[in-house]
Motif scaffolding. Structure first.
Motif, PDB file in Angstrom:
ATOM      1  N   ASP A   1      -0.579   3.511  -9.312  1.00 41.65           N
ATOM      2  CA  ASP A   1      -1.316   2.568  -8.466  1.00 41.65           C
ATOM      3  C   ASP A   1      -2.106   1.620  -9.363  1.00 41.65           C
TER       4      ASP A   1
ATOM      5  N   THR B   1       1.127   4.084  -3.057  1.00 40.06           N
ATOM      6  CA  THR B   1       0.700   5.459  -2.771  1.00 40.06           C
ATOM      7  C   THR B   1       1.887   6.420  -2.711  1.00 40.06           C
TER       8      THR B   1
ATOM      9  N   ARG C   1      -3.831  -0.846  -8.612  1.00 40.52           N
ATOM     10  CA  ARG C   1      -5.133  -1.186  -8.034  1.00 40.52           C
ATOM     11  C   ARG C   1      -6.196  -0.195  -8.502  1.00 40.52           C
TER      12      ARG C   1
ATOM     13  N   ASP D   1       0.830  -1.208   0.000  1.00 32.99           N
ATOM     14  CA  ASP D   1       0.000   0.000   0.000  1.00 32.99           C
ATOM     15  C   ASP D   1       0.863   1.256   0.000  1.00 32.99           C
TER      16      ASP D   1
END
Length: 778
Positions: free
Chosen positions: A107, A101, A109, A97
Motif C-alpha cells: 500500500d 488492500t 499510501r 482502495d
C-alpha cells in the motif's frame, strides 16, 4: 544392443502386463502428487551475472520493498466520459482502495504516510523536498484527492483513462496461486455497474495454459497422419497412447519437481512439444517396421515385434541419444534458465525412448495379429506373388528419379528457398515479450494500447534507475539527488522522472524514468545505453554509482548474453554433428552435407520467425496481429531441438541409401531405392511433428506461439526441402564418392550399426523360434 532389444521386444510381447503395469503405476502416482501438490512454475526470465539482474538482486537486499513484482492496471471509460469526476471517480477510488488492500500488494499510501510522519528525519522526505516535481503541463496528471496526489495513479490528458502502478511484496512468480487474479477481480468488483473497463497489463499475466484447443487439434492431425500412414486404427492408436503416456510421465514428473527446483513455465511447454513429437515419431518408426516385416516377409506379429525392436529400436536409441546430447549441451552456455529448459526437454525425450522400447511392444502384444488387417495382408501377399520387383511406393520413386535426373537444378532450388526464408534473420532483434506481443482482443494488449494512446508508450515499461553511495560512508546528499534528477530529465528520449524511494540509511535512491518510446523500441534501448555510458560522469559529479534495470534493461542484457552464447553453442552442435555422423556413415561428405543442411534449416526458421513476428508478414493468415522482437531464448533452444530432430531424418533417410549401396546398388540406383524405402516414414514423421508444433502457434502466450512457429517451420524446411530435395540431389552429384573415407580413419573409427543391419542379416540364418526360445528363457 540389437539382440538385447530383440529380446526385450519378445518378452514384452509375450508378457505385456509386466511392462504396462509399472508405467500405469508411475503415471497414477504422478497424477496423485500433482493433485495434492499443484505445480509451482516461474515466469521469470532470469540470467545471473547481467547488470540489470545484479542490480535487482542488490536492490532486494538493500530495499526489499522495491524488489517485488510490478503491477499495472489501466482503467478506461467505455462511453468516453471523464473518469476523474462523479460516479466514475468514486468507482475508480474504490478500485484503487481494493487493489491497495489486496493480499501481497504494498500500500503506497501507507508507506508515504509513515515517511511523512517522520518529517525531515525521513531520507525520502528530504529527497522529495530537494527534487523538482515532474512537469505535468503537457501530459498525464496525477489523480488528486483533497489536494493530495493519490500514489501511483495518473489521469490521461483527455480525462477518459487512468493507470494504476503498484508493487507486490514478492516477484509475481513467487506469489501464491490466484493472487494476481484476486487483485484484478477486486478492481473489477469495485467498478461493476459502471462503464469502466479494467485492463491488467502483461506484467500481471497468469501462467499460460499448457494445453489448449490448438494443441488438441495438432494431436488430432497427427492421429490422422498415423491412420493414413499405417492404414489401421489399432496401429495408429498405439503410437499416440505410447507418446501420451511418455509425456504424462516426463512433463508430469517435471511439474512435481518444480516444488524443489525453479522451473520456468516454458520448460513444461517445451517438454510437452518435444515429448509428443518424438514420442509419436519413435513409436511410428517401430510400428511401421513391424508391419513391414509382417506384410513383406510374412512373419508373425511376435516375430516382427522382436525384429522391429532389434532394428528400428536401435535407430530410435541412437536418435533419442542424439537429441538428448544436443539438449544437455545447452548447459555449456552456463545460463541456468537455458540449462533447466534443456534438461526438462532431455528427460522427456529419454522417457519417450523408454516408452517406445518397453510400453510399445507390450501394447503390440495386446493388439496381437490385429495390428495388420486381413485386407492389408491379402494385398501384400498379392504384391509378393505377382510383382515382387515393382516399386511399391511409386510417388517416392518418381520424386527421387526426378531429383537425381535434375540434381543441379534441385540443389539450386533448395538453396534458393532456404536462402529466401533465412534472409530476414539478418535483421533479427532479440528481446522479451511485452504487452504489444499479445494478440488483439486480449486484456494485455488492450491495456498496452490504452496506456500507449492515452499516456505514452513509455509508461508501459518505465526504467528503474538506481543510485548508490557505493564505498562512500555517508548518505547521498539531497543536492546530489536533485542534481541527478535534473540530469536524467535532460536526457533525450525521457518523458518524465519520478523519485521512487530512498533507503532508510539514505545510501540508495530509486528513480522511475519514463522513456518517450515503448519497452521494445530501439530508441528505448539506446536510452538505456546512454544512461549506462554516463554512469562514470554521474559518479564523478554526483558522487554515486548508477545502474539501470527494469523490463527494457533486462531484455537488453538477456539478449546480449544469449546472442554471445549462440555462436558457441552452434559450433558445438556442428562439431558434434560431424563426429556422430562420421561414426554412423563412415563418410566425409555425408556429415558435412548433413550439417550444412541443418544450418540452412535453422537459419530459415529464424528468418521466417523474424518476418512473421518482428516484421508482421502473414500474421493475418495465422489469426493474430502483434509485432515484437524475437524471443531472446528462442534461437539457442530451438537450435538444440531442431538439431536432434533433423538428425533423425538424416539417419533414417541416408541409412536406407547406404544399405542399398552395401547390397550392390550403385550411384543413383542406391539413392532412389533408399529414398523409396525411407521417404514415406520420414514424411509422415515430419507431418506429425509439424502438426504438433503448429498447434502451439495458436496459444495466447507470445513465447509459446513463437516457439511453436519456429519449430514447425524448421521441421517443414528440414524434412521437405533439405532432406527430400537437397540431400538426394547432393548425393547424386557426388555419386559413389559420397561414401568415401580415408583408410586411416576407417581403421580408427568404430563401425556403428545404428539400425541393426547386421542383426537383421544374421537373424535370417537362424529359425525365429530359436530366437523366441532364447528370449523367453532370458
Amino acid at each position: 544392443m540389437s539382440t538385447l532389444l530383440y529380446r526385450i521386444g519378445i518378452v514384452a510381447y509375450r508378457r505385456p502386463w509386466y511392462f504396462i503395469a509399472p508405467w500405469a503405476v508411475v503415471l497414477a502416482t504422478i497424477v496423485g502428487l500433482l493433485a495434492v501438490y499443484p505445480p509451482h512454475l516461474s515466469s521469470e526470465v532470469r540470467i545471473d551475472g547481467t547488470p540489470a539482474q545484479n542490480l535487482i538482486d542488490d536492490l532486494a537486499e538493500k530495499m526489499p520493498q522495491m524488489a517485488g513484482g510490478q503491477g499495472i492496471i489501466a482503467f478506461e471509460t467505455e462511453n468516453g466520459s471523464r473518469i476523474d469526476s462523479g460516479e466514475n471517480l468514486n468507482a475508480l477510488l474504490a478500485a484503487i482502495d481494493r487493489v491497495y488492500t489486496s493480499d501481497h500488494v504494498i500500500d503506497a499510501r501507507a508507506v508515504l504516510r509513515q515517511e511523512a510522519a517522520k518529517g525531515m528525519d525521513s531520507p525520502t522526505v528530504r529527497a522529495a523536498a530537494a527534487t523538482t516535481p515532474p512537469d505535468y503541463s503537457s501530459g498525464a496528471t496525477p489523480l488528486e484527492l483533497n489536494g493530495q496526489a493519490v500514489p501511483g495513479v495518473l489521469i490521461s490528458p483527455d480525462k477518459t483513462s487512468a493507470v494504476l502502478q503498484f508493487q507486490f511484496d514478492k516477484q509475481t512468480f513467487e506469489l501464491p496461486p490466484d493472487t494476481i487474479d484476486n487483485t484484478v477481480a477486486a478492481a473489477k468488483f469495485a467498478t461493476a455497474g459502471h462503464d469502466i473497463a479494467v485492463l491488467p497489463s502483461a506484467t500481471m499475466v497468469r501462467m499460460p495454459d499448457i494445453v489448449g484447443v490448438g494443441e488438441v487439434v495438432g494431436v488430432g492431425i497427427a492421429a490422422l497422419v498415423l491412420l493414413v500412414t499405417l492404414g489401421s486404427v489399432v496401429a495408429a492408436g498405439l503410437p499416440l497412447v505410447t507418446a501420451l503416456t511418455g509425456v504424462g510421465v516426463g512433463v508430469g514428473g517435471a511439474l512435481v519437481v518444480s516444488h524443489l527446483v525453479s522451473l520456468h513455465s516454458l520448460s513444461a511447454v517445451l517438454g510437452l512439444m518435444i515429448g509428443l513429437a518424438v514420442g509419436i515419431d519413435y513409436a511410428l518408426f517401430i510400428v511401421n517396421r513391424q508391419r513391414r516385416y509382417i506384410l513383406d516377409n510374412n512373419m508373425s506379429a511376435a516375430q516382427a515385434t522382436g525384429r522391429a525392436l532389434g532394428t528400428s529400436g536401435t535407430a530410435v536409441v541412437f536418435a533419442g541419444s542424439t537429441v538428448a546430447i544436443a539438449l544437455t549441451a545447452l548447459a555449456v552456455v552456463r545460463i541456468h534458465l537455458i540449462t533447466t529448459m534443456g534438461i526438462a526437454a532431455m528427460v522427456t525425450v529419454v522417457i519417450a525412448v523408454l516408452a517406445a522400447l518397453t510400453l510399445l511392444p507390450a501394447s503390440l502384444g495386446l493388439a496381437g495379429e490385429r495390428i495388420c488387417s486381413p485386407k492389408a495382408r491379402q494385398k501384400a501377399a498379392f504384391a509378393r506373388a505377382v510383382a515382387p520387383s515393382r516399386p511399391t511406393r511409386r510417388v517416392a520413386t518418381a520424386w527421387a528419379r526426378m531429383v537425381t535426373r535434375h540434381r543441379f537444378l534441385a540443389a539450386t532450388a533448395a538453396l534458393i528457398v532456404t536462402g529466401l526464408l533465412a534472409f530476414p534473420a539478418a535483421q533479427m532483434n532479440l528481446g522479451l515479450p511485452s504487452g504489444a506481443s499479445y494478440s488483439q482482443g486480449t486484456t494485455q494488449r488492450e491495456s498496452y494500447e490504452v496506456i500507449k494512446d492515452r499516456f505514452g508508450a513509455g509508461y508501459n515499461g518505465a526504467l528503474i534507475v538506481v543510485a548508490d553511495a557505493g564505498n562512500r560512508p555517508d548518505p547521498i546528499a539531497p543536492t546530489d539527488i536533485a542534481g541527478l534528477d535534473h540530469d536524467l530529465q535532460q536526457l533525450p528520449g525521457v518523458t518524465a522522472v519520478t523519485l521512487g524511494a530512498v533507503s532508510s540509511d539514505g545510501r540508495t535512491v530509486v528513480f522511475s524514468v519514463v522513456p518517450s518510446t515503448g519497452p521494445t523500441d530501439t530508441a528505448t534501448e539506446q536510452l538505456v545505453h546512454r544512461i549506462r555510458s554516463q554512469a562514470t560522469t554521474f559518479a564523478g559529479e554526483r558522487h554515486v554509482e548508477l545502474g539501470v534495470t527494469g523490463f527494457t534493461a533486462l531484455g537488453i542484457d538477456v539478449s546480449a548474453r544469449l546472442a554471445r552464447a549462440l555462436p558457441v553453442y552452434l559450433s558445438i552442435v556442428a562439431v558434434l554433428s560431424i563426429i556422430l555422423l562420421s561414426l554412423v556413415f563412415r563418410s566425409i561428405v555425408v556429415p558435412i552435407k548433413a550439417t550444412v543442411g541443418f544450418i540452412l534449416s535453422i537459419l530459415a526458421a529464424f528468418g521466417a520467425t523474424t518476418a512473421v513476428f518482428q516484421q508482421g508478414l502473414g500474421q493475418q493468415l495465422l489469426g493474430f496481429h502483434a509485432t515484437s522482437p524475437v524471443l531472446a531464448v528462442l534461437p539457442i533452444v530451438a537450435t538444440g531441438l531442431l538439431y536432434g530432430l533433423a538428425m533423425d531424418y538424416e539417419v533414417f533417410l541416408v541409412s536406407a541409401m547406404k544399405e542399398a549401396h552395401a547390397h550392390g546398388q550403385r550411384g543413383d540406383d542406391a539413392i532412389i531405392h533408399g529414398f523409396e524405402q525411407a521417404a514415406r516414414v520420414v514424411v509422415a514423421a515430419a507431418a506429425i511433428m509439424t502438426a504438433v508444433f503448429a498447434g502451439f502457434v495458436f496459444n495466447d502466450d507470445p513465447m509459446i506461439r513463437q516457439f511453436g512457429f519456429a519449430l514447425a517451420v524448421g521441421i517443414v524446411v528440414d524434412a521437405f526441402v533439405v532432406r527430400m530435395l537437397l540431400v538426394p540431389a547432393v548425393m547424386s552429384i557426388f555419386g559413389d564418392s559420397v561414401w568415401w573415407m580415408p583408410r586411416v580413419l576407417q581403421r580408427l573409427l568404430p563401425n556403428i550399426d545404428i539400425e541393426g543391419r547386421r542383426f537383421d542379416l544374421e537373424s535370417t540364418e537362424a529359425p525365429y523360434a530359436q530366437h523366441d526360445l532364447v528370449a523367453a528363457k532370458s
